[in-house]
Design a protein around this motif. Sequence first.
Motif, PDB file in Angstrom:
ATOM      1  N   ALA A 144       0.803  -1.224   0.000  1.00 19.50           N
ATOM      2  CA  ALA A 144       0.000   0.000   0.000  1.00 19.50           C
ATOM      3  C   ALA A 144       0.833   1.270   0.000  1.00 19.50           C
ATOM      4  O   ALA A 144       0.303   2.352  -0.288  1.00 19.50           O
ATOM      5  CB  ALA A 144      -0.941  -0.008   1.209  1.00 19.50           C
ATOM      6  N   VAL A 145       2.113   1.183   0.321  1.00 18.40           N
ATOM      7  CA  VAL A 145       2.943   2.392   0.368  1.00 18.40           C
ATOM      8  C   VAL A 145       3.821   2.537  -0.881  1.00 18.40           C
ATOM      9  O   VAL A 145       4.763   3.318  -0.899  1.00 18.40           O
ATOM     10  CB  VAL A 145       3.822   2.411   1.645  1.00 18.40           C
ATOM     11  CG1 VAL A 145       2.937   2.541   2.878  1.00 18.40           C
ATOM     12  CG2 VAL A 145       4.706   1.180   1.741  1.00 18.40           C
ATOM     13  N   GLY A 146       3.504   1.786  -1.924  1.00 18.34           N
ATOM     14  CA  GLY A 146       4.168   1.967  -3.197  1.00 18.34           C
ATOM     15  C   GLY A 146       5.477   1.219  -3.377  1.00 18.34           C
ATOM     16  O   GLY A 146       6.186   1.430  -4.372  1.00 18.34           O
ATOM     17  N   GLU A 147       5.817   0.343  -2.439  1.00 16.10           N
ATOM     18  CA  GLU A 147       7.043  -0.451  -2.575  1.00 16.10           C
ATOM     19  C   GLU A 147       6.763  -1.687  -3.422  1.00 16.10           C
ATOM     20  O   GLU A 147       5.639  -2.184  -3.447  1.00 16.10           O
ATOM     21  CB  GLU A 147       7.565  -0.842  -1.192  1.00 16.10           C
ATOM     22  CG  GLU A 147       7.958   0.358  -0.362  1.00 16.10           C
ATOM     23  CD  GLU A 147       8.153   0.033   1.116  1.00 16.10           C
ATOM     24  OE1 GLU A 147       8.763   0.861   1.816  1.00 16.10           O
ATOM     25  OE2 GLU A 147       7.682  -1.031   1.555  1.00 16.10           O
ATOM     26  N   SER A 148       7.804  -2.171  -4.076  1.00 14.45           N
ATOM     27  CA  SER A 148       7.591  -3.327  -4.942  1.00 14.45           C
ATOM     28  C   SER A 148       8.861  -4.141  -5.096  1.00 14.45           C
ATOM     29  O   SER A 148       9.983  -3.621  -4.993  1.00 14.45           O
ATOM     30  CB  SER A 148       7.108  -2.877  -6.321  1.00 14.45           C
ATOM     31  OG  SER A 148       8.103  -2.095  -6.972  1.00 14.45           O
ATOM     32  N   LEU A 149       8.666  -5.419  -5.339  1.00 10.34           N
ATOM     33  CA  LEU A 149       9.732  -6.335  -5.712  1.00 10.34           C
ATOM     34  C   LEU A 149       9.282  -7.005  -6.999  1.00 10.34           C
ATOM     35  O   LEU A 149       8.171  -7.539  -7.068  1.00 10.34           O
ATOM     36  CB  LEU A 149       9.986  -7.358  -4.616  1.00 10.34           C
ATOM     37  CG  LEU A 149      11.116  -8.368  -4.898  1.00 10.34           C
ATOM     38  CD1 LEU A 149      11.923  -8.621  -3.647  1.00 10.34           C
ATOM     39  CD2 LEU A 149      10.553  -9.682  -5.436  1.00 10.34           C
ATOM     40  N   THR A 150      10.130  -6.955  -8.029  1.00 10.54           N
ATOM     41  CA  THR A 150       9.747  -7.520  -9.307  1.00 10.54           C
ATOM     42  C   THR A 150      10.674  -8.666  -9.702  1.00 10.54           C
ATOM     43  O   THR A 150      11.848  -8.680  -9.338  1.00 10.54           O
ATOM     44  CB  THR A 150       9.756  -6.459 -10.425  1.00 10.54           C
ATOM     45  OG1 THR A 150      11.069  -5.924 -10.570  1.00 10.54           O
ATOM     46  CG2 THR A 150       8.787  -5.333 -10.109  1.00 10.54           C
ATOM     47  N   PHE A 151      10.127  -9.612 -10.446  1.00  7.57           N
ATOM     48  CA  PHE A 151      10.905 -10.728 -10.966  1.00  7.57           C
ATOM     49  C   PHE A 151      10.227 -11.220 -12.234  1.00  7.57           C
ATOM     50  O   PHE A 151       9.078 -10.864 -12.530  1.00  7.57           O
ATOM     51  CB  PHE A 151      11.009 -11.859  -9.940  1.00  7.57           C
ATOM     52  CG  PHE A 151       9.692 -12.478  -9.549  1.00  7.57           C
ATOM     53  CD1 PHE A 151       9.197 -13.594 -10.214  1.00  7.57           C
ATOM     54  CD2 PHE A 151       8.932 -11.941  -8.513  1.00  7.57           C
ATOM     55  CE1 PHE A 151       7.989 -14.171  -9.861  1.00  7.57           C
ATOM     56  CE2 PHE A 151       7.712 -12.512  -8.151  1.00  7.57           C
ATOM     57  CZ  PHE A 151       7.241 -13.634  -8.829  1.00  7.57           C
ATOM     58  N   GLY A 152      10.932 -12.032 -12.994  1.00  8.13           N
ATOM     59  CA  GLY A 152      10.315 -12.560 -14.198  1.00  8.13           C
ATOM     60  C   GLY A 152      11.306 -13.025 -15.219  1.00  8.13           C
ATOM     61  O   GLY A 152      12.449 -13.383 -14.900  1.00  8.13           O
ATOM     62  N   ILE A 153      10.880 -12.987 -16.481  1.00  7.83           N
ATOM     63  CA  ILE A 153      11.688 -13.511 -17.570  1.00  7.83           C
ATOM     64  C   ILE A 153      11.751 -12.502 -18.712  1.00  7.83           C
ATOM     65  O   ILE A 153      10.715 -12.003 -19.173  1.00  7.83           O
ATOM     66  CB  ILE A 153      11.126 -14.867 -18.051  1.00  7.83           C
ATOM     67  CG1 ILE A 153      11.965 -15.430 -19.200  1.00  7.83           C
ATOM     68  CG2 ILE A 153       9.659 -14.775 -18.419  1.00  7.83           C
ATOM     69  CD1 ILE A 153      11.595 -16.872 -19.568  1.00  7.83           C
ATOM     70  N   ASN A 154      12.952 -12.168 -19.121  1.00 12.99           N
ATOM     71  CA  ASN A 154      13.185 -11.350 -20.306  1.00 12.99           C
ATOM     72  C   ASN A 154      13.465 -12.319 -21.451  1.00 12.99           C
ATOM     73  O   ASN A 154      14.557 -12.865 -21.547  1.00 12.99           O
ATOM     74  CB  ASN A 154      14.355 -10.397 -20.075  1.00 12.99           C
ATOM     75  CG  ASN A 154      14.604  -9.471 -21.255  1.00 12.99           C
ATOM     76  OD1 ASN A 154      14.473  -9.877 -22.418  1.00 12.99           O
ATOM     77  ND2 ASN A 154      14.975  -8.233 -20.977  1.00 12.99           N
ATOM     78  N   ASN A 155      12.468 -12.539 -22.279  1.00 11.96           N
ATOM     79  CA  ASN A 155      12.589 -13.529 -23.340  1.00 11.96           C
ATOM     80  C   ASN A 155      13.147 -12.947 -24.632  1.00 11.96           C
ATOM     81  O   ASN A 155      13.262 -13.650 -25.627  1.00 11.96           O
ATOM     82  CB  ASN A 155      11.227 -14.186 -23.611  1.00 11.96           C
ATOM     83  CG  ASN A 155      11.357 -15.598 -24.129  1.00 11.96           C
ATOM     84  OD1 ASN A 155      12.304 -16.308 -23.785  1.00 11.96           O
ATOM     85  ND2 ASN A 155      10.407 -16.027 -24.955  1.00 11.96           N
ATOM     86  N   SER A 156      13.484 -11.662 -24.584  1.00 10.24           N
ATOM     87  CA  SER A 156      14.167 -11.041 -25.718  1.00 10.24           C
ATOM     88  C   SER A 156      15.672 -11.179 -25.581  1.00 10.24           C
ATOM     89  O   SER A 156      16.368 -11.538 -26.532  1.00 10.24           O
ATOM     90  CB  SER A 156      13.779  -9.561 -25.823  1.00 10.24           C
ATOM     91  OG  SER A 156      12.393  -9.405 -26.020  1.00 10.24           O
ATOM     92  N   ASP A 157      16.157 -10.900 -24.365  1.00  8.21           N
ATOM     93  CA  ASP A 157      17.593 -10.997 -24.103  1.00  8.21           C
ATOM     94  C   ASP A 157      17.964 -12.262 -23.335  1.00  8.21           C
ATOM     95  O   ASP A 157      19.116 -12.450 -22.952  1.00  8.21           O
ATOM     96  CB  ASP A 157      18.059  -9.760 -23.336  1.00  8.21           C
ATOM     97  CG  ASP A 157      17.892  -8.485 -24.145  1.00  8.21           C
ATOM     98  OD1 ASP A 157      18.085  -8.556 -25.381  1.00  8.21           O
ATOM     99  OD2 ASP A 157      17.542  -7.446 -23.570  1.00  8.21           O
ATOM    100  N   HIS A 158      16.992 -13.086 -23.048  1.00  9.53           N
ATOM    101  CA  HIS A 158      17.195 -14.449 -22.553  1.00  9.53           C
ATOM    102  C   HIS A 158      17.787 -14.511 -21.140  1.00  9.53           C
ATOM    103  O   HIS A 158      18.879 -15.007 -20.924  1.00  9.53           O
ATOM    104  CB  HIS A 158      18.086 -15.245 -23.524  1.00  9.53           C
ATOM    105  CG  HIS A 158      17.711 -15.074 -24.955  1.00  9.53           C
ATOM    106  ND1 HIS A 158      18.629 -14.851 -25.952  1.00  9.53           N
ATOM    107  CD2 HIS A 158      16.486 -15.085 -25.548  1.00  9.53           C
ATOM    108  CE1 HIS A 158      18.007 -14.724 -27.115  1.00  9.53           C
ATOM    109  NE2 HIS A 158      16.705 -14.858 -26.903  1.00  9.53           N
TER     110      HIS A 158
END
Length: 532
Positions: A428-442
């Motif tokens: 709720a205070v705008g903090e974030s942790l992101t993860f995932g896959i970049n399938n363009s640069d692998h």
Amino acid sequence: MKLKKQLPLVFCSVVLLSIASCKSTSAVAQTNTVVTTMEEQMYRPNFHYTPKKGWMNDPNGMFYLNGTYHLFFQHTPFQSVPDFSKMHWGHAISKDLIKWEELTPALAYDEKGAIFSGSAVVDKDNTSGFGDGKNVPLVAIFTYHNMKKEQAGEIDAQSQAIAYSLDNGKTWTKYSNNPVLKNPGIKDFRDPKVFWDAKREQWVMGLAAQDRQHFYASKNLKDWTFLSEFGKDVGGHGGVWECPDLFPIKVNGTNEEKWVLIVNINPGGPNGGSAAQYFVGDFDGKTFKMDAIFTKQLEKEKVAWLDWGRDNYASVSFDNVPDNKRIIIGWMSNWDYASQVPTFDWRGSTTIAREIQLIKKGNKYSLINKPVKEINKYISKTIKEKSLKGKGKLALVPTAKIDLTKAIVNFDLKNLQQDTYTFTLSNAVGESLTFGINNSDHYLFLDRTKSGKTDFSEKFASTITKAPLDGNQKEAAFKIILDKTSIEIFYNNGEKVMTELFFPNQPFTELSVSSSQKIELNNLVINQLNIN
């Protein structure tokens, strides 16, 4: 066991990495008094083991006996920063590798030195002679570190010693003729990992010697003979080799047996600081030699990493596990910032216990990591979604339906395009942790730069963690384990793993996925855990 040069009663706020920032112990404590009791509880894991008080780092001496798993660990129980002159072996036990009970420290420093990292074995045949005819002797093998010698500049400050227990690990007696292996003139000479080589009827000790691996043999755990050296010009050499582990393992689904050598290294990890690498080969009772296929792999990859995240170090395996399973557990932190994380009463935790398997695909060997299945018995609620499709941003977790501070999230991505698929944990205070896959640069990625408290160390969130992939991916499977302050990502059945800490000012409550291309997400299963 990671050691940095230390002056008497002086500590460095960056785990002794920066002379300019060194402070007294009391000064370090004063800088942490801003951490409130509420924050202490917000950051204490729900189910990853952490000591009630004090500092912890490397797991040590792990074994299974009579229905109980024993975890020992580097520990200074009286303060939350490491005191390398007064290191103990802490002790915790578990029936299932998930729920742990802390016991009193097993081994304490003495006039011969601090108790650094090592291992423990179940001496079933009483080869050591410590048995009393009634109880199976347990033998701990550890490094003595003599701080006086270290401060005097003497090179032989580290030697190997043993202790034994005749009451299932409750109490330990140090061997009267310690050390059992004196220092041959090597500055970094530590972290003995011992196993029983049944084929040759001998105990084998793997020992970290600067940026090499030494092997020794013994018939009785007391008298040791040098066998061989491994490591010159292979693998990562960005720092000192530590906490080794050599063991035989069957290639999954076959009768082919190979030997795996795990070697932790600091610094020199793939994304900075400390990490664990591994080698696949054969061991003839004297020499470890890399397999020809694996040698070709390293010509391309340079290093095979056990975990690409920044917070899995000193991973070693349990002795005597039933069904020949190979179970490992690591220290969930990084020497780049371990003593600065925003907790005060305690610092340090373990990763989730993992079963490792060796697979062979074509001309490539890989170690895969899977969370131990015992965690599933703590599932209290499940949300399932067979298929989610859309473009832009999709919410995966209904608000307030699942507590993301104690959850397992599983899903499959299908029909991947050359694009980036980003998963976001937010609050709720705008903090974030992101993860995932970049399938363009692998590559896989994990970004904690906006995850909350990050300014306690300039190295904590200075870069985005990446793990390379082999070309375009058509589909991808993820298993995510979330605790209050940690994320463990198991990609494609554990073929790639990323483990990292984070310290939000409020818990993350939402999980979403976004992409500029069409998203096809199948088999979403979110499990709520209840571990009290």
